[in-house]
Design a protein around this motif. Structure first.
Motif, PDB file in Angstrom:
ATOM      1  N   THR A   8      -4.859  -4.711   4.621  1.00  0.00           N
ATOM      2  CA  THR A   8      -4.199  -3.483   5.052  1.00  0.00           C
ATOM      3  C   THR A   8      -2.750  -3.823   5.369  1.00  0.00           C
ATOM      4  O   THR A   8      -2.489  -4.789   6.079  1.00  0.00           O
ATOM      5  N   TYR A  10       0.482  -2.364   7.225  1.00  0.00           N
ATOM      6  CA  TYR A  10       0.985  -1.366   8.160  1.00  0.00           C
ATOM      7  C   TYR A  10       2.503  -1.335   8.001  1.00  0.00           C
ATOM      8  O   TYR A  10       3.195  -2.214   8.516  1.00  0.00           O
ATOM      9  N   THR A  12       6.052  -0.438   8.857  1.00  0.00           N
ATOM     10  CA  THR A  12       6.628  -0.089  10.155  1.00  0.00           C
ATOM     11  C   THR A  12       8.065   0.413  10.071  1.00  0.00           C
ATOM     12  O   THR A  12       8.509   1.105  10.976  1.00  0.00           O
ATOM     13  N   GLN A  16       6.755   4.977   8.430  1.00  0.00           N
ATOM     14  CA  GLN A  16       5.476   4.385   8.790  1.00  0.00           C
ATOM     15  C   GLN A  16       4.386   4.835   7.843  1.00  0.00           C
ATOM     16  O   GLN A  16       4.424   5.952   7.328  1.00  0.00           O
ATOM     17  N   VAL A  18       0.104   3.458   6.274  1.00  0.00           N
ATOM     18  CA  VAL A  18      -0.974   2.478   6.189  1.00  0.00           C
ATOM     19  C   VAL A  18      -1.464   2.450   4.744  1.00  0.00           C
ATOM     20  O   VAL A  18      -1.758   3.496   4.163  1.00  0.00           O
ATOM     21  N   THR A  20      -4.281   0.435   2.318  1.00  0.00           N
ATOM     22  CA  THR A  20      -5.389  -0.509   2.182  1.00  0.00           C
ATOM     23  C   THR A  20      -5.524  -0.869   0.706  1.00  0.00           C
ATOM     24  O   THR A  20      -5.280  -0.045  -0.172  1.00  0.00           O
ATOM     25  N   MET A 107       6.597  -4.596   6.996  1.00  0.00           N
ATOM     26  CA  MET A 107       5.181  -4.253   7.192  1.00  0.00           C
ATOM     27  C   MET A 107       4.446  -5.415   7.842  1.00  0.00           C
ATOM     28  O   MET A 107       4.904  -6.560   7.801  1.00  0.00           O
ATOM     29  N   ARG A 110      -2.702  -7.166   7.640  1.00  0.00           N
ATOM     30  CA  ARG A 110      -4.004  -7.463   8.257  1.00  0.00           C
ATOM     31  C   ARG A 110      -4.944  -7.862   7.126  1.00  0.00           C
ATOM     32  O   ARG A 110      -5.064  -7.140   6.131  1.00  0.00           O
TER      33      ARG A 110
END
Length: 140
Positions: A8, A10, A12, A16, A18, A20, A107, A110
């Motif tokens: 994932t 993110y 920033t 912004q 997300v 996956t 970004m 994760r």
């Protein structure tokens, strides 16, 4: 087909979002070019990629059984991981929580699952319920 790295991103800044992604083969990170038919595997266009200086073929993600690496593709504005500028054409292994910058687009990565990752043990031991033991008797 080899197992995928499940990641994932993110995003920033500057906006912004997300994203996956299942990475099971070499994956191109960049931005689509409206003047040609080129579209990267992961298009950061909706996140302000052009304003941030993201190249069309900015970087690659290269998965193996043991590591997920990012490789700058001689981009104009560079690829950075945790504040370190990457050498173009050389792989850099990524870890969970890394801050990645493609030009000015920032970004956080994760790693949700990796091919060689053993299943995690539960964080708390399973508790047995206390109380009376019940036995249900059925009719014959």
């Amino acid at each position: 087909m080899r197992p995928a790295w499940k990641v994932t991103f993110y995003v920033t800044s500057p906006s912004q979002g997300v994203i996956t992604l299942d990475v099971w083969r070499v994956t191109v990170l960049g931005r689509a070019d409206p003047m040609s038919a080129f579209r990267p595997d992961l298009d950061y266009g909706p996140y302000g990629a052009m304003r941030c200086g993201v190249s069309r073929r900015h970087a690659l993600l290269r998965p193996t059984e043991d590591a997920l690496s990012i490789i700058d593709q001689h981009s104009t504005n560079g690829t950075w991981v945790n504040g370190q500028r990457l050498t173009p054409g050389q792989g850099f292994p990524l870890t969970d929580g890394d801050v990645i910058e493609l030009g000015g687009l920032r970004m956080i990565l994760r790693i949700d699952d990796a091919p060689g990752k053993a299943p995690e043990a539960p964080s708390e031991p399973q508790r047995k319920m206390k109380g009376f033991g019940f036995r249900f008797l059925g009719r014959s």
